[in-house]
Design an enzyme around this catalytic site. Structure first.
Site, PDB file in Angstrom:
ATOM      1  N   SER A 107       0.852  -1.190   0.000  1.00  0.00           N
ATOM      2  CA  SER A 107       0.000   0.000   0.000  1.00  0.00           C
ATOM      3  C   SER A 107       0.880   1.229   0.000  1.00  0.00           C
ATOM      4  O   SER A 107       1.978   1.212   0.566  1.00  0.00           O
ATOM      5  CB  SER A 107      -0.882   0.016   1.259  1.00  0.00           C
ATOM      6  OG  SER A 107      -1.517   1.278   1.397  1.00  0.00           O
ATOM      7  N   TYR A 156      -1.430  -0.282  10.355  1.00  0.00           N
ATOM      8  CA  TYR A 156      -1.648  -0.743   8.975  1.00  0.00           C
ATOM      9  C   TYR A 156      -0.446  -0.361   8.107  1.00  0.00           C
ATOM     10  O   TYR A 156       0.108  -1.199   7.384  1.00  0.00           O
ATOM     11  CB  TYR A 156      -2.938  -0.116   8.423  1.00  0.00           C
ATOM     12  CG  TYR A 156      -3.176  -0.450   6.964  1.00  0.00           C
ATOM     13  CD1 TYR A 156      -3.570  -1.733   6.590  1.00  0.00           C
ATOM     14  CD2 TYR A 156      -2.999   0.514   5.979  1.00  0.00           C
ATOM     15  CE1 TYR A 156      -3.776  -2.048   5.248  1.00  0.00           C
ATOM     16  CE2 TYR A 156      -3.215   0.212   4.644  1.00  0.00           C
ATOM     17  CZ  TYR A 156      -3.603  -1.074   4.292  1.00  0.00           C
ATOM     18  OH  TYR A 156      -3.799  -1.396   2.959  1.00  0.00           O
TER      19      TYR A 156
HETATM   20  N1  LIG Z   1      -8.856  -0.747  -1.233  1.00  0.00           N
HETATM   21  C1  LIG Z   1      -7.842   0.068  -1.076  1.00  0.00           C
HETATM   22  O1  LIG Z   1      -7.982   1.311  -1.150  1.00  0.00           O
HETATM   23  C2  LIG Z   1      -6.455  -0.478  -0.834  1.00  0.00           C
HETATM   24  C3  LIG Z   1      -5.392   0.418  -0.882  1.00  0.00           C
HETATM   25  C4  LIG Z   1      -4.096  -0.043  -0.677  1.00  0.00           C
HETATM   26  C5  LIG Z   1      -3.874  -1.390  -0.433  1.00  0.00           C
HETATM   27  N2  LIG Z   1      -4.920  -2.250  -0.371  1.00  0.00           N
HETATM   28  C6  LIG Z   1      -4.633  -3.655  -0.080  1.00  0.00           C
HETATM   29  O2  LIG Z   1      -5.207  -4.467  -1.077  1.00  0.00           O
HETATM   30  C7  LIG Z   1      -5.481  -5.747  -0.538  1.00  0.00           C
HETATM   31  C8  LIG Z   1      -6.905  -6.159  -0.908  1.00  0.00           C
HETATM   32  O3  LIG Z   1      -7.806  -5.259  -0.272  1.00  0.00           O
HETATM   33  P1  LIG Z   1      -9.230  -4.895  -0.880  1.00  0.00           P
HETATM   34  O4  LIG Z   1      -9.239  -3.454  -1.149  1.00  0.00           O
HETATM   35  O5  LIG Z   1      -9.601  -5.837  -1.968  1.00  0.00           O
HETATM   36  O6  LIG Z   1     -10.138  -5.124   0.433  1.00  0.00           O
HETATM   37  P2  LIG Z   1     -11.388  -6.071   0.730  1.00  0.00           P
HETATM   38  O7  LIG Z   1     -12.415  -5.925  -0.325  1.00  0.00           O
HETATM   39  O8  LIG Z   1     -11.744  -5.790   2.142  1.00  0.00           O
HETATM   40  O9  LIG Z   1     -10.764  -7.543   0.617  1.00  0.00           O
HETATM   41  C9  LIG Z   1      -9.888  -8.046   1.594  1.00  0.00           C
HETATM   42  C10 LIG Z   1      -9.710  -9.537   1.385  1.00  0.00           C
HETATM   43  O10 LIG Z   1      -8.834 -10.031   2.413  1.00  0.00           O
HETATM   44  C11 LIG Z   1      -9.426 -11.165   3.033  1.00  0.00           C
HETATM   45  N3  LIG Z   1      -9.130 -11.241   4.455  1.00  0.00           N
HETATM   46  C12 LIG Z   1      -9.209 -10.233   5.377  1.00  0.00           C
HETATM   47  N4  LIG Z   1      -8.938 -10.713   6.597  1.00  0.00           N
HETATM   48  C13 LIG Z   1      -8.697 -12.044   6.447  1.00  0.00           C
HETATM   49  C14 LIG Z   1      -8.383 -13.105   7.343  1.00  0.00           C
HETATM   50  N5  LIG Z   1      -8.263 -12.892   8.660  1.00  0.00           N
HETATM   51  N6  LIG Z   1      -8.190 -14.342   6.844  1.00  0.00           N
HETATM   52  C15 LIG Z   1      -8.325 -14.577   5.524  1.00  0.00           C
HETATM   53  N7  LIG Z   1      -8.620 -13.624   4.619  1.00  0.00           N
HETATM   54  C16 LIG Z   1      -8.817 -12.379   5.079  1.00  0.00           C
HETATM   55  C17 LIG Z   1     -10.929 -10.966   2.861  1.00  0.00           C
HETATM   56  O11 LIG Z   1     -11.544 -12.220   2.883  1.00  0.00           O
HETATM   57  P3  LIG Z   1     -12.903 -12.510   3.743  1.00  0.00           P
HETATM   58  O12 LIG Z   1     -13.745 -11.279   3.655  1.00  0.00           O
HETATM   59  O13 LIG Z   1     -13.488 -13.704   3.056  1.00  0.00           O
HETATM   60  O14 LIG Z   1     -12.417 -12.794   5.099  1.00  0.00           O
HETATM   61  C18 LIG Z   1     -11.022 -10.307   1.492  1.00  0.00           C
HETATM   62  O15 LIG Z   1     -11.083 -11.270   0.490  1.00  0.00           O
HETATM   63  C19 LIG Z   1      -5.240  -5.648   0.968  1.00  0.00           C
HETATM   64  O16 LIG Z   1      -3.984  -6.199   1.292  1.00  0.00           O
HETATM   65  C20 LIG Z   1      -5.238  -4.153   1.221  1.00  0.00           C
HETATM   66  O17 LIG Z   1      -4.437  -3.806   2.345  1.00  0.00           O
HETATM   67  C21 LIG Z   1      -6.204  -1.827  -0.562  1.00  0.00           C
END
Ligand SMILES: NC(=O)c1ccc[n+]([C@@H]2O[C@H](COP(=O)([O-])OP(=O)(O)OC[C@H]3O[C@@H](n4cnc5c(N)ncnc54)[C@H](OP(=O)(O)O)[C@@H]3O)[C@@H](O)[C@H]2O)c1
Length: 250
Positions: free
Chosen positions: A136, A149
């Protein structure tokens, strides 16, 4: 990195970036192992992509090695690992519960290290494979209200950089993907909405396209959007100026 007919393991495949990446990898001919906690969402995606779903909680110390064993048993090995699962937390650090600190470190930092540890030896033995880490921009700049985070993502970033140096010449690629703000359920899941006026959240499909192109190219690093390199460069070259600007504009 050829994607067709390769086994790709995507963590966090039940939602957001991971789900969109899984759909693209399947479209490019990969055989998928899909991981997350939400059984129904994973089952739907597995049906749509022809992949297999493995559910479990990456906050549990043994889950990463169990997942690696299960993926190897089901598919004979993993060629492409996308360490994408992640969880946020926002608020003043002084008010953060210790259990939340541990959960973020476990899911965002320890689990991808453990999963990579479990799958890397076989990749090195085959002299073929690719490991992607979704970090990130928070981990490159630091963000007020997201100290833990940001620290987990900075740790993941440095781990990936070190691993890339260590695996040089092994036939295994290591990449980091550094998103800014993406339209997913991330903010809903962390319990606090995204409230800044800029940068604007990017459509998840665009981000996933870029991530899969980075995998295909065996890339070492990709920002999304690309201009995020700028604040990182300013922070490196002129930290005083960066802190002044960050203090002023957030
Ligand atoms: N969205 C943004 O603005 C953003 C920005 C920078 C970086 N990121 C990074 O991108 C990645 C994906 O995020 P996203 O935006 O797609 O968010 P999201 O829609 O909340 O998806 C997060 C995923 O991680 C899984 N997860 C969370 N906790 C978990 C656990 N304890 N065990 C197993 N799986 C778990 C969730 O699975 P379940 O719901 O099935 O548990 C879900 O599939 C993350 O690493 C996040 O830090 C996101």
């Amino acid at each position: 990195m050829r994607i067709a007919d390769r086994v790709a393991l995507v963590t966090g495949a039940s939602s957001g970036i991971g789900r969109a990446v899984a759909l693209r990898l399947a479209g490019a001919g990969a055989r998928l192992v899909l991981h997350g906690r939400d059984q129904q969402r994973l089952a739907d995606l597995a049906e749509r992509t022809g992949g297999v779903a493995v559910t479990g909680d990456l906050a549990r110390p043994e889950e990463a090695s169990r997942l690696a064993e299960e993926a190897t048993r089901l598919c004979g090995g993993v060629d492409i690992l996308v360490n994408n699962a992640g969880v946020g937390w926002a608020g003043a650090f002084a008010g953060m519960a210790p259990a939340d600190i541990e959960r973020l470190v476990a899911v965002n930092l320890v689990a991808p290290m453990r999963l990579t540890r479990a799958l890397l030896p076989a990749m090195c033995a085959r002299r073929d494979g690719y490991v992607m880490f979704v970090t990130s921009i928070a981990g490159r700049t630091g963000v007020a209200g997201e100290a833990v985070y940001a620290a987990t993502k900075a740790g993941l970033d440095t781990f990936a950089e070190s691993l890339r140096l260590e695996t040089r010449g092994s036939g295994v690629g290591v990449g980091v993907f550094v998103p800014g703000v993406v339209e997913t359920e991330f903010f809903q899941h962390r319990g606090r909405p995204y409230e800044r006026r800029s940068p604007r959240p990017l459509p998840v499909d665009r981000v996933a396209d870029l991530l899969v192109r980075t995998v295909a190219a065996g890339g070492a690093e990709r920002y999304s959007p690309g201009w995020l390199r700028l604040p990182v460069a300013v922070r490196g070259a002129a930290p005083g100026l960066y802190r002044w600007l960050a203090g002023r504009f957030g």
